[in-house]
Design a protein around this motif. Structure first.
Motif, PDB file in Angstrom:
ATOM      1  N   ALA A   1      17.602  35.308 -61.138  1.00 21.65           N
ATOM      2  CA  ALA A   1      16.502  34.881 -61.997  1.00 21.65           C
ATOM      3  C   ALA A   1      15.176  35.099 -61.282  1.00 21.65           C
ATOM      4  N   ARG A   2      14.111  34.982 -62.065  1.00 23.56           N
ATOM      5  CA  ARG A   2      12.748  34.972 -61.540  1.00 23.56           C
ATOM      6  C   ARG A   2      12.092  33.694 -62.029  1.00 23.56           C
ATOM      7  N   ALA A   3      11.466  32.980 -61.097  1.00 21.92           N
ATOM      8  CA  ALA A   3      10.698  31.793 -61.442  1.00 21.92           C
ATOM      9  C   ALA A   3       9.227  32.104 -61.216  1.00 21.92           C
ATOM     10  N   ALA A   4       8.395  31.602 -62.121  1.00 16.44           N
ATOM     11  CA  ALA A   4       6.953  31.790 -62.002  1.00 16.44           C
ATOM     12  C   ALA A   4       6.281  30.430 -62.077  1.00 16.44           C
ATOM     13  N   LEU A   5       5.322  30.220 -61.168  1.00 17.49           N
ATOM     14  CA  LEU A   5       4.522  29.013 -61.235  1.00 17.49           C
ATOM     15  C   LEU A   5       3.089  29.356 -60.890  1.00 17.49           C
ATOM     16  N   GLY A   6       2.214  28.436 -61.213  1.00 13.40           N
ATOM     17  CA  GLY A   6       0.795  28.685 -60.992  1.00 13.40           C
ATOM     18  C   GLY A   6       0.124  29.104 -62.284  1.00 13.40           C
TER      19      GLY A   6
ATOM     20  N   ALA B   1      12.926  32.998 -65.801  1.00 17.05           N
ATOM     21  CA  ALA B   1      13.303  34.181 -66.574  1.00 17.05           C
ATOM     22  C   ALA B   1      14.693  34.631 -66.166  1.00 17.05           C
ATOM     23  N   THR B   2      15.539  34.840 -67.181  1.00 15.16           N
ATOM     24  CA  THR B   2      16.870  35.389 -66.979  1.00 15.16           C
ATOM     25  C   THR B   2      17.042  36.521 -67.983  1.00 15.16           C
ATOM     26  N   ALA B   3      18.105  37.290 -67.823  1.00 13.87           N
ATOM     27  CA  ALA B   3      18.377  38.383 -68.761  1.00 13.87           C
ATOM     28  C   ALA B   3      19.844  38.362 -69.126  1.00 13.87           C
ATOM     29  N   GLY B   4      20.112  38.709 -70.373  1.00 12.65           N
ATOM     30  CA  GLY B   4      21.488  38.749 -70.849  1.00 12.65           C
ATOM     31  C   GLY B   4      21.651  39.812 -71.902  1.00 12.65           C
ATOM     32  N   ALA B   5      22.773  39.780 -72.578  1.00 11.91           N
ATOM     33  CA  ALA B   5      23.079  40.776 -73.605  1.00 11.91           C
ATOM     34  C   ALA B   5      22.053  40.754 -74.734  1.00 11.91           C
ATOM     35  N   GLU B   6      21.450  39.618 -74.980  1.00 11.18           N
ATOM     36  CA  GLU B   6      20.447  39.494 -76.040  1.00 11.18           C
ATOM     37  C   GLU B   6      19.044  39.820 -75.545  1.00 11.18           C
ATOM     38  N   GLY B   7      18.919  40.239 -74.306  1.00  6.67           N
ATOM     39  CA  GLY B   7      17.621  40.597 -73.755  1.00  6.67           C
ATOM     40  C   GLY B   7      17.061  39.515 -72.854  1.00  6.67           C
ATOM     41  N   PRO B   8      15.765  39.619 -72.524  1.00  5.99           N
ATOM     42  CA  PRO B   8      15.155  38.643 -71.618  1.00  5.99           C
ATOM     43  C   PRO B   8      15.054  37.266 -72.263  1.00  5.99           C
ATOM     44  N   HIS B   9      15.071  36.267 -71.401  1.00  5.95           N
ATOM     45  CA  HIS B   9      14.990  34.872 -71.849  1.00  5.95           C
ATOM     46  C   HIS B   9      14.079  34.131 -70.875  1.00  5.95           C
ATOM     47  N   LEU B  10      13.086  33.429 -71.381  1.00  2.00           N
ATOM     48  CA  LEU B  10      12.096  32.736 -70.556  1.00  2.00           C
ATOM     49  C   LEU B  10      11.963  31.307 -71.044  1.00  2.00           C
TER      50      LEU B  10
ATOM     51  N   ASN C   1      23.530  26.279 -72.692  1.00  2.00           N
ATOM     52  CA  ASN C   1      22.397  27.048 -73.217  1.00  2.00           C
ATOM     53  C   ASN C   1      22.379  28.499 -72.723  1.00  2.00           C
ATOM     54  N   ARG C   2      21.475  29.263 -73.292  1.00  2.00           N
ATOM     55  CA  ARG C   2      21.394  30.703 -73.004  1.00  2.00           C
ATOM     56  C   ARG C   2      21.072  30.995 -71.541  1.00  2.00           C
ATOM     57  N   THR C   3      20.258  30.163 -70.920  1.00  2.00           N
ATOM     58  CA  THR C   3      19.929  30.357 -69.503  1.00  2.00           C
ATOM     59  C   THR C   3      21.207  30.350 -68.659  1.00  2.00           C
TER      60      THR C   3
END
Length: 152
Positions: free
Chosen positions: A74-79, A33-42, A62-64
């Protein structure tokens, strides 16, 4: 309505740390997950763990990448929803050829192997805060890393 009870006692911080390290060594994909001017991106990305950083590759336009150039975090999620690991921290963008040999040795684990796919850039997420829990009983002590240091 009654609350469900926990079938097993909560894991200790050391047990959760060991489980996080096992997941980092064995899993192949994270949600980044990242965030930018267009909002959150996952997005889902393949990764490799080098013992210090979560290493991912993606196309540089790319947007990321745009978001990371802006915020550097950023935030990474696993599991799964029943075995959650969240990793927050700074992300360094790097040219794959500039990474140390110990990291380059992991490229074969990645679908976007820079030795075979031109135009990729490395995303190196350095864990600063890690949270891990399996059920409600583990929520109060879910933080197992803070400030880049394991808490056990």
């Amino acid at each position: 309505m009654s609350r469900p009870t926990t079938a097993t006692p909560p894991r200790t911080s050391a047990e959760r740390r060991a489980d996080v390290l096992q997941a980092l060594a064995g899993e192949r994909h994270v949600w980044l997950a990242t965030a930018g001017a267009e909002g959150p991106h996952l997005v889902p990305l393949a990764f490799a763990w080098d013992g210090t950083d979560v290493i991912m590759m993606t196309k540089r336009g790319n947007r990321t990448v745009t978001n990371l150039r802006r915020t550097g975090r950023a935030r990474a999620a696993l599991g799964t929803a029943r075995d959650v690991v969240l990793i927050d921290g700074p992300v360094t963008l790097a040219e794959p050829a500039d990474l140390p040999d110990r990291v380059r040795a992991l490229f074969g684990r990645l679908p976007l192997n820079p030795d075979q796919v031109p135009g990729v850039i490395a995303l190196c997420l350095r864990p600063e805060r890690v949270s891990a829990w399996r059920d409600l009983s583990e929520i109060p002590a879910r933080t197992v890393m803070s400030g880049g240091h394991w808490l056990d």
